[in-house]
Write a protein that holds these residues in place. Structure first.
Motif: not given
Length: 134
Positions: A33-43, A54-62, A68-76
């Motif tokens: 499963k993946s969870y996201v934190r959106l920085f914007f309301n739409s694409e 340059f491109f700024i992230n639209c979200h963070q993702q878990l 029990n392995m996990v990956e998390i993206m906070l910035t890039d």
């Protein structure tokens, strides 16, 4: 003979209880499963906010994986670690780094579709399908 059997059973019980158990049902509920934190309301809103150079992230993702392995993206950067579920909290552990100096991130499990990161109280919602915008 009876004492010997009791001794053997006791020793086996101690050894098996000390071994790391396989992934519990609590952890399994998050696998794949993946969870996201959106920085914007739409694409569209995210694309409109992009600077020209340059491109700024639209979200963070878990992302949760098996074993029990996990990956998390906070910035890039995608950080890898492990997780465990304890008392409605997901505890993520990894090597300390510049984004996560303690090497630990904790999320409260509000329900199956909502996690709250405890240090900044941000809401992370379960992704539906393959797009962060669904």
């Amino acid at each position: 003979m009876k004492k010997k059997i009791i001794y053997i059973v006791t020793v086996l019980t101690i050894f098996t209880s000390c071994n790391k158990l396989t992934t519990s049902g609590l952890e399994k509920q998050f696998e794949d499963k993946s969870y996201v934190r959106l920085f914007f309301n739409s694409e569209e809103e995210c694309m409109d906010a992009q600077p020209p150079d340059f491109f700024i992230n639209c979200h963070q993702q878990l992302d949760f994986y098996q074993d029990n392995m996990v990956e998390i993206m906070l910035t890039d950067i995608i950080w890898r670690g492990t997780y465990e579920v304890v008392n409605k909290k997901i505890i993520i552990s990894m090597e300390p780094n510049f984004e996560i100096p303690s090497g630990e991130i904790i999320f409260e499990v509000k329900n199956n579709t909502l996690l709250v990161k405890t240090d900044d109280r941000t809401e992370w919602r379960k992704m539906k399908g393959n797009s962060i915008w669904n």
